[in-house]
Design an enzyme around this catalytic site. Structure first.
Site, PDB file in Angstrom:
ATOM      1  N   CYS A 179      -6.985   0.682   1.312  1.00  0.00           N
ATOM      2  CA  CYS A 179      -6.715  -0.775   1.896  1.00  0.00           C
ATOM      3  C   CYS A 179      -7.848  -1.710   1.583  1.00  0.00           C
ATOM      4  O   CYS A 179      -7.995  -2.979   1.423  1.00  0.00           O
ATOM      5  CB  CYS A 179      -6.590  -0.743   3.302  1.00  0.00           C
ATOM      6  SG  CYS A 179      -7.840  -0.056   4.294  1.00  0.00           S
ATOM      7  N   HIS A 211      -9.779  -0.731   9.268  1.00  0.00           N
ATOM      8  CA  HIS A 211      -8.897  -1.325   7.999  1.00  0.00           C
ATOM      9  C   HIS A 211      -9.210  -2.570   7.741  1.00  0.00           C
ATOM     10  O   HIS A 211      -9.719  -3.156   8.230  1.00  0.00           O
ATOM     11  CB  HIS A 211      -7.346  -1.469   8.751  1.00  0.00           C
ATOM     12  CG  HIS A 211      -6.350  -1.673   7.929  1.00  0.00           C
ATOM     13  ND1 HIS A 211      -5.912  -0.776   7.056  1.00  0.00           N
ATOM     14  CD2 HIS A 211      -5.388  -2.926   7.899  1.00  0.00           C
ATOM     15  CE1 HIS A 211      -4.986  -1.492   6.319  1.00  0.00           C
ATOM     16  NE2 HIS A 211      -4.569  -2.741   6.881  1.00  0.00           N
ATOM     17  N   GLN A 255       1.030  -1.195   0.052  1.00  0.00           N
ATOM     18  CA  GLN A 255      -0.049   0.004  -0.197  1.00  0.00           C
ATOM     19  C   GLN A 255       0.868   1.220   0.093  1.00  0.00           C
ATOM     20  O   GLN A 255       1.940   1.407   0.602  1.00  0.00           O
ATOM     21  CB  GLN A 255      -1.020   0.161   1.276  1.00  0.00           C
ATOM     22  CG  GLN A 255      -1.997   1.237   1.315  1.00  0.00           C
ATOM     23  CD  GLN A 255      -2.925   1.038   2.297  1.00  0.00           C
ATOM     24  OE1 GLN A 255      -3.124   0.101   2.750  1.00  0.00           O
ATOM     25  NE2 GLN A 255      -3.639   2.327   2.467  1.00  0.00           N
ATOM     26  N   ASN A 297      -2.629  -8.572   5.906  1.00  0.00           N
ATOM     27  CA  ASN A 297      -2.873  -7.360   6.196  1.00  0.00           C
ATOM     28  C   ASN A 297      -2.336  -6.617   4.977  1.00  0.00           C
ATOM     29  O   ASN A 297      -1.254  -6.762   4.847  1.00  0.00           O
ATOM     30  CB  ASN A 297      -2.103  -6.408   7.576  1.00  0.00           C
ATOM     31  CG  ASN A 297      -1.933  -5.025   7.538  1.00  0.00           C
ATOM     32  OD1 ASN A 297      -2.387  -4.235   6.820  1.00  0.00           O
ATOM     33  ND2 ASN A 297      -0.998  -4.708   8.305  1.00  0.00           N
ATOM     34  N   TRP A 301      -0.779  -3.798   4.099  1.00  0.00           N
ATOM     35  CA  TRP A 301       0.153  -3.167   4.262  1.00  0.00           C
ATOM     36  C   TRP A 301       1.469  -4.061   4.114  1.00  0.00           C
ATOM     37  O   TRP A 301       2.420  -3.396   4.020  1.00  0.00           O
ATOM     38  CB  TRP A 301       0.487  -2.763   5.725  1.00  0.00           C
ATOM     39  CG  TRP A 301      -0.673  -1.588   6.139  1.00  0.00           C
ATOM     40  CD1 TRP A 301      -1.360  -0.643   5.350  1.00  0.00           C
ATOM     41  CD2 TRP A 301      -0.789  -0.715   7.302  1.00  0.00           C
ATOM     42  NE1 TRP A 301      -1.877   0.315   6.006  1.00  0.00           N
ATOM     43  CE2 TRP A 301      -1.695   0.430   7.053  1.00  0.00           C
ATOM     44  CE3 TRP A 301      -0.170  -0.796   8.796  1.00  0.00           C
ATOM     45  CZ2 TRP A 301      -2.152   1.020   8.106  1.00  0.00           C
ATOM     46  CZ3 TRP A 301      -0.561  -0.035   9.677  1.00  0.00           C
ATOM     47  CH2 TRP A 301      -1.511   0.996   9.365  1.00  0.00           C
TER      48      TRP A 301
END
Length: 581
Positions: free
Chosen positions: A145, A303, A139, A333, A335
């Protein structure tokens, strides 16, 4: 859930009763009739944002997307690429120019970005490096997201992935600086053609990118999605259900984990086996909690996470004193870093000592700082508030002309999953209607506004056959109502309105296809309805009904709230007939 109250009418009602007897069984004369009793059936909105919804005025709703038949004929990807190759030039997209207005609605950015083609800042650029995986995705500065989590899931289904990301493009053979992607938009697949100029800062991509410096499928996919909705800023903030539907054409059902079903693990495992996309999120109890705040257990509020595996592990083989199986969920996740769950079954936690080496090998267990981690289903349900399951519908594969029998190497019950995908064609029958709430015409609001409720669009559906795999003579019907073109109008201040629908069982005395009037709704309770009117793009609920005729009334929460919508109805029954009013 009674549909009517059969009581004798007082004298002042009899004239009205005779006039309206065609529309409501309450008005049929059956000897002496008791007095009518109005139905008290109040709807409540449920808002997903901390502030109340924005009213979309006629100014915005009249700026409707031009209908397909009125659009100028556009050249497709192959035609444009061939023209560029013949002219020996690189494609420049006139619809999505490389400037600040493609990034920000107002043309104001936090720093000066340079738009560059991959070969201008990367050596030996490629579309893919050893294929596409969920670990590629990183990201950037954009708060999307909700898109990345869905793309992460998409990479696990190669066949579906290459519907969205066609294979016929790259940086070597027939390269002309042009790429194309396909997204599902309101009932049809739409091709989005872009050039490969990407915003950079100090020769680094600033938005979604791959962990490998010279791999560019991630960045180009995000750019195409941004173009679809009118700019990168349009992607700031959203729900994972939006992107899952746009990438699959599927239908999303939400599970409230604050009140989870008793068979939650079974629901998730079956969804995983039939190749459904799954995502989840944590909505804090207090609206003051800042988005993407990291909790003490490593989880992030507001998130989007993707669910990449659901399985059981035998914990008795390595720990004889323990018996049974552990029900586990693997999450990712977007990220893609060390921000992961730190509780039981997290990376290097003591629980992993209770399973055998064979089990660890079957899971492909690694403990990297890659954003992926495991949780027990109990911890999952205790910490997350929302689970969203997107079932892929069969029409998505009609657009995939590439034969691809590849399957993800780390999937659980791989053969079962393959059979589930093959059987998807037999699972669903679909009806689809496009409609609009028009001011002073079809924008009647929910049944709280009973005097205008009947003006809303009404759709009659006939369920004919009960499901074959049960013996309760009930039909499964999934009803999905989607607002259209709101994110495209985000730059003008548009926002999602609270929407929902109410379902009535049609009495046998009423002819199917006749529009129900106000008197019917006053004296007949709904048979089913959405739990809440939600201010999100799509509201979906699963129902189990006896065979018969049903009328679905679609509405916004308040009257005079205008907009376009798409109504989809899915059923597992053999036959489904319908009519719209």
């Amino acid at each position: 859930m009674s549909d009517e109250v059969d009581v004798e009418a007082p004298s002042e009602k009899r004239e009205l009763r005779e006039h309206d007897e065609r529309h409501c069984r309450c008005y049929k004369s059956k000897g002496s009739l008791p007095p009518l009793t109005p139905v008290d059936d109040i709807e409540k909105p449920s808002l997903q944002k901390s502030t109340y919804y924005s009213r979309v005025t006629n100014k915005y709703s009249t700026q409707r997307i031009v209908k397909e038949g009125q659009k100028p004929i556009k050249k497709g990807f192959r035609t444009l690429r061939d023209e560029c190759l013949k002219a020996n030039k690189l494609y420049e997209d006139p619809e999505f120019p490389p400037n600040d207005y493609s990034i920000s609605f107002q043309g104001v950015t936090r720093r000066h970005y340079e738009w560059k083609r991959p070969h201008e800042f990367s050596k030996d650029p490629h579309m893919f490096i050893e294929g596409a995986t969920r670990f590629d995705i990183q990201q950037g500065e954009l708060g999307d997201c909700w898109l990345l989590a869905a793309v992460s899931n998409l990479t696990q289904n190669p066949r579906l992935f290459h519907v969205v990301v066609p294979r016929d493009q790259g940086f070597t053979h027939m390269y002309a600086g042009i790429f194309h992607f396909k997204f599902w938009q309101y009932g049809r697949w739409e091709e989005v053609v872009i050039d490969d100029m990407l915003p950079t800062y100090h020769n680094q991509l600033v938005f979604m990118h791959s962990k490998t410096d010279n791999e560019f499928w991630c960045a180009l996919l995000e750019k195409a999605y941004a173009k679809l909705y009118g700019g990168y800023e349009a992607l700031r903030g959203g729900n994972i259900n939006e992107s899952m539907v746009d990438l699959t054409g599927g239908v999303v059902e939400m599970v409230d984990l604050r009140n989870p079903p008793s068979n939650l693990f079974s629901v998730m495992k079956k969804a995983y086996r039939r190749a459904a996309l799954m995502g989840c999120a944590i909505e804090p109890d207090h609206p003051q909690v800042q988005s993407e705040s990291i909790l003490s257990n490593g989880l992030i509020v507001r998130h989007a996470y993707s669910i990449t595996r659901v399985t059981e592990v035998d914990i008795s083989s390595a720990a004889p004193k323990l018996q049974g199986k552990a029900e586990l969920v693997r999450l990712h996740n977007p990220w893609g870093n060390e921000t992961e769950w730190t509780g039981a079954w997290s990376d290097k936690s003591p629980e992993w000592a209770t399973i055998s080496l064979d089990e660890k090998k079957r899971l492909g267990l690694t403990f990297d700082d890659d954003g992926e981690f495991w949780m027990s289903v109990q911890d999952f349900a205790s910490n997350f508030t929302t689970l969203e399951i997107c079932d892929v519908t069969p029409e998505v594969f009609e657009y995939d002309n590439d034969s691809d029998s590849d399957s993800s190497s780390d999937e659980d019950d791989e053969e079962c999953q393959r059979k589930q995908q093959e059987n998807v064609q037999r699972r669903w029958q679909r009806l689809m209607f496009e409609g609009a709430w028009v001011s002073r015409h079809t924008a009647g609001g929910c049944r709280n506004f009973i005097n205008t409720f009947a003006s809303n669009p009404q759709y009659t559906v006939k369920l004919e056959d009960p499901d074959e795999d049960d013996d309760d003579d009930l039909c499964t019907m999934v009803v999905s109502l989607m607002q259209k073109n709101v994110r495209q109008l985000k730059r003008y201040g548009a926002d999602y309105q609270p929407i929902g629908y109410t379902i009535y069982k049609l009495p046998p005395e009423i002819e199917p296809g006749v529009k129900l009037d106000t008197e019917f709704f006053k004296y007949n309770a709904s048979y089913a309805k959405v739990p809440f009117f939600l201010n999100c793009r799509e509201v979906t609920t699963r129902f189990r009904f006896p065979a018969g005729y049903y009328v679905i009334v679609t509405s916004t929460f308040e009257p005079e709230m205008t907009g376009e919508f798409l109504l989809r109805i899915f059923t597992e029954a053999k036959r489904l007939k319908s009519s719209a009013k």
